[in-house]
Write a protein that holds these residues in place. Structure first.
Motif, PDB file in Angstrom:
ATOM      1  N   CYS A  94       8.713  17.920   8.531  1.00  0.00           N
ATOM      2  CA  CYS A  94       8.316  17.085   9.674  1.00  0.00           C
ATOM      3  C   CYS A  94       7.974  17.771  10.993  1.00  0.00           C
ATOM      4  O   CYS A  94       7.624  17.064  11.949  1.00  0.00           O
ATOM      5  CB  CYS A  94       9.395  16.044   9.946  1.00  0.00           C
TER       6      CYS A  94
ATOM      7  N   ASN B 112       4.808  16.392  12.506  1.00  0.00           N
ATOM      8  CA  ASN B 112       4.856  15.000  12.930  1.00  0.00           C
ATOM      9  C   ASN B 112       5.665  14.839  14.202  1.00  0.00           C
ATOM     10  O   ASN B 112       5.301  14.086  15.097  1.00  0.00           O
ATOM     11  CB  ASN B 112       5.458  14.135  11.818  1.00  0.00           C
TER      12      ASN B 112
ATOM     13  N   ASN C 276       2.360   6.912   5.318  1.00  0.00           N
ATOM     14  CA  ASN C 276       2.130   7.657   6.558  1.00  0.00           C
ATOM     15  C   ASN C 276       1.440   6.704   7.513  1.00  0.00           C
ATOM     16  O   ASN C 276       0.220   6.559   7.494  1.00  0.00           O
ATOM     17  CB  ASN C 276       1.275   8.900   6.330  1.00  0.00           C
TER      18      ASN C 276
ATOM     19  N   THR D 265      11.653   9.142   7.790  1.00  0.00           N
ATOM     20  CA  THR D 265      11.090  10.111   6.849  1.00  0.00           C
ATOM     21  C   THR D 265      12.002  10.276   5.634  1.00  0.00           C
ATOM     22  O   THR D 265      13.188   9.941   5.679  1.00  0.00           O
ATOM     23  CB  THR D 265      10.810  11.471   7.531  1.00  0.00           C
ATOM     24  N   SER D 266      11.421  10.777   4.570  1.00  0.00           N
ATOM     25  CA  SER D 266      12.151  10.962   3.312  1.00  0.00           C
ATOM     26  C   SER D 266      11.316  11.840   2.402  1.00  0.00           C
ATOM     27  O   SER D 266      10.094  11.898   2.545  1.00  0.00           O
ATOM     28  CB  SER D 266      12.367   9.600   2.640  1.00  0.00           C
ATOM     29  N   THR D 267      11.977  12.531   1.477  1.00  0.00           N
ATOM     30  CA  THR D 267      11.213  13.263   0.466  1.00  0.00           C
ATOM     31  C   THR D 267      11.344  12.620  -0.917  1.00  0.00           C
ATOM     32  O   THR D 267      11.025  13.240  -1.926  1.00  0.00           O
ATOM     33  CB  THR D 267      11.663  14.745   0.356  1.00  0.00           C
TER      34      THR D 267
ATOM     35  N   TRP E  92       6.108  12.719   1.715  1.00  0.00           N
ATOM     36  CA  TRP E  92       6.492  14.118   1.502  1.00  0.00           C
ATOM     37  C   TRP E  92       7.216  14.234   0.181  1.00  0.00           C
ATOM     38  O   TRP E  92       8.277  14.848   0.123  1.00  0.00           O
ATOM     39  CB  TRP E  92       7.493  14.543   2.587  1.00  0.00           C
TER      40      TRP E  92
ATOM     41  N   ILE F  14       6.838   8.180   8.019  1.00  0.00           N
ATOM     42  CA  ILE F  14       6.168   9.342   7.417  1.00  0.00           C
ATOM     43  C   ILE F  14       7.002   9.781   6.212  1.00  0.00           C
ATOM     44  O   ILE F  14       7.879  10.664   6.297  1.00  0.00           O
ATOM     45  CB  ILE F  14       5.924  10.463   8.465  1.00  0.00           C
ATOM     46  N   THR F  15       6.734   9.089   5.115  1.00  0.00           N
ATOM     47  CA  THR F  15       7.540   9.307   3.908  1.00  0.00           C
ATOM     48  C   THR F  15       6.683   9.837   2.760  1.00  0.00           C
ATOM     49  O   THR F  15       7.117   9.806   1.607  1.00  0.00           O
ATOM     50  CB  THR F  15       8.241   7.997   3.470  1.00  0.00           C
TER      51      THR F  15
END
Lengths: 374, 374
Positions: B187, B190, B247, B238-240, B159, B156-157
């Motif tokens: 997150c 998620n 996703n 995850t990462s911003t 963002w 889920i990156t």
């Protein structure tokens, strides 16, 4: 010399295919002159199915010393790849080894040293390097157009094997017989392609689950986290019990994203490098714009035939190999590091502590269900 | 009572939306009676944009004690969620809190204890639980039709946030102001959906990278490996800074596979449970057959409005909440465990050692770039 005279060591699963391809002339610059196998049933098969002109040996050493061949193709069980390669090179032969290069890197380092000093052509059967989509990924990344890698992720779980597969050979999925499970048997191509495209990691933390889904002593389920020299991270996940499995390889770069899945390569190219966008953008929630394109296979993935052709061309005309044998140690180093990390329960560094790994492997071989030759 | 009289604490990003939705009558059983914010600019905005009948407070405590409202909606900075919830409940109000439930589980445990004893309705804004595709995934897994979970994987990156976002508030992405980065800000949904569908992990090994892509002191890049009680494993990434991000949520089960990506749910249903197939199949390379189907959204994901409606229905008629406030601790426990694992450099267990986590968090707060209220 206008054709390479080749001797094939091992006529098992892969060896059988190789023998047919070469005997049928699919590699025009290669002639199958000899085969060997320690199993009389396989030699019997060879008598019936291969041309009479192909000399049959029960012993690799005798074949290497027969003066019938210029080059050897090694398609034996994993542990024998390095000693047979070394023996063949010392007999003055060029060598192509099946994957994996060996089971532990210490053995492969010795093999590489002998090969490097010999002046002979030494190649490895990394046929997936001929895959058009992987070549395209490598080409894009090597070009620098997308900048540096930020994250890699390969979920490669489409290796379904049921218990019947593991029960089909006493040496299968044992520390003494194969030297590992899904990492050493199914994944060498993926580990090679991963490092070929993304480079070698510098540290590895892996979680290898042994006999999780099958009655076997080696790993059949692995999750590994890695870090690269530039700070990028990666994840590699594999299993032989997922059904239907997944084969999805994603590489995130400064300039966009590549995703290879379901036989297609998705290319997401940013209009501006993300690092640059990050610096100059003034709007809180804005993201860089990108263009999405899809590459579909063009049928130009020559696989094993292509690798064998390049081996012949390297011997005859000094052309570049698709996969230099020396490179075999790279993917193997990664899987060795995954085992070591999991066994020790901690992050390990690459280059690997080869002796420490071998000590740990030997412990497992000593209690292995089979006591095989090495 | 045929309408719930609600007071809104915090008219920032989310609070502004909530105030408009309620004031516009989108939640028929809810009436916006009061708002509060410590920022005079936001109160000025409220005077201009909200009905005159809505009483404006500069202090939450005064609003809670005003006897104007039956329930409070908390949409303040994260650290204030538990103390404001506790205060409101003690004033005899029902409470809905925005996510996350808080920043550290010790604080949230206290909040849950007060809420449990109060007899008041306590809800949390987990609007993604109304998402039709996630509801379908949960329904399939809860039905038992696909057997047990073997592996979970959520990348889920998507963002993306640039430096400008982080520079937009001095409290943003600080240990003292927000209590974390992508895990605590982006997150929570998620992490909640992950545990809601797949259950809570029992151990976590995470690699949180702080200030990796931005000039911030908290994490903007995380890879976590988890194990579940039944032996299943999972990965959360995850990462911003990924652009374009991914996703993709995959759950592998004994009876097949679910993949939610690009707004579609792919269902791969095996004709025979893989564990059973593994036992009885006699062919080495055969895999179980499966049927692939795709669920596309039907527009029935009610999101925030649905969660607010269910809060009103629970207060007025005792109907079931979409997300019980008590559940807020679950996703938070996972992110707390990810931080702790990364800070200590080792695997940590759940339930979490709350005191140890809080000690470690306090160290970071003490050297935080801002010294914010808690």
């Amino acid at each position: 010399m206008n054709k390479v005279k080749i001797g094939l060591a091992g006529i098992g699963n892969m060896g059988t295919n190789h023998s047919k391809w070469i005997a049928e002339g699919m590699i025009p610059e290669m002639e199958l002159c000899a085969v060997c196998d320690s199993d009389p049933n396989r030699l019997e098969w060879a008598k019936i199915n291969l041309p009479e002109s192909v000399v049959k040996f029960s012993d690799a050493s005798a074949m290497f010393r027969s003066r019938l061949i210029d080059a050897a193709l090694i398609a034996t069980p994993h542990y024998q790849h390095p000693p047979l390669t070394i023996d063949a090179i010392r007999c003055g032969l060029h060598v192509m080894s099946e994957k994996p290069a060996g089971v532990y890197t210490k053995q492969v380092s010795e093999m590489n040293e002998v090969a490097s000093k010999s002046g002979k052509v030494f190649a490895i059967m990394y046929n997936q390097r001929t895959d058009q989509l992987y070549r395209k990924m490598k080409e894009i990344i090597d070009s620098g157009e997308f900048g540096q890698i930020k994250r890699t992720n390969w979920i490669i779980t489409n290796w379904y094997r049921s218990q019947a597969y593991y029960d089909s050979g006493g040496w299968r999925a044992t520390w003494a017989g194969e030297g590992g499970g899904v990492l050493i048997n199914q994944c060498p191509h993926n580990l090679d392609i991963w490092q070929w495209i993304c480079g070698m990691p510098v540290s590895v933390r892996a979680f290898c689950h042994e006999g999780k889904w099958h009655d076997i002593e080696v790993e059949d389920d692995v999750t590994a986290y890695v870090e690269y020299k530039n700070g990028a991270t990666g994840v590699f996940i594999t299993s032989t019990a997922d059904a239907p499995g997944t084969n999805r390889f994603e590489v995130m770069l400064e300039g966009g994203k590549l995703v290879c899945e379901d036989g297609k390569l998705h290319i997401y190219k940013l209009e501006m490098n993300e690092r640059e966008f990050n610096r100059i953008n003034k709007e809180g929630f804005k993201a860089p714009a990108f263009i999405h394109s899809i590459v579909e296979p063009d049928g130009q993935s020559s696989q094993h035939i292509g690798v064998l052709k390049s081996f012949a061309a390297a011997i005859l005309r000094g052309e570049l190999l698709i996969a230099d044998g020396i490179e075999g140690i790279k993917g193997l180093s990664i899987s060795n590091a995954m085992y070591l990390s999991s066994w020790l329960g901690k992050m390990v560094s690459l280059p690997l502590e080869e002796d420490l790994f071998l000590d740990e492997l030997k412990k497992r071989i000593s209690t292995s269900r089979i006591k095989a030759q090495q």
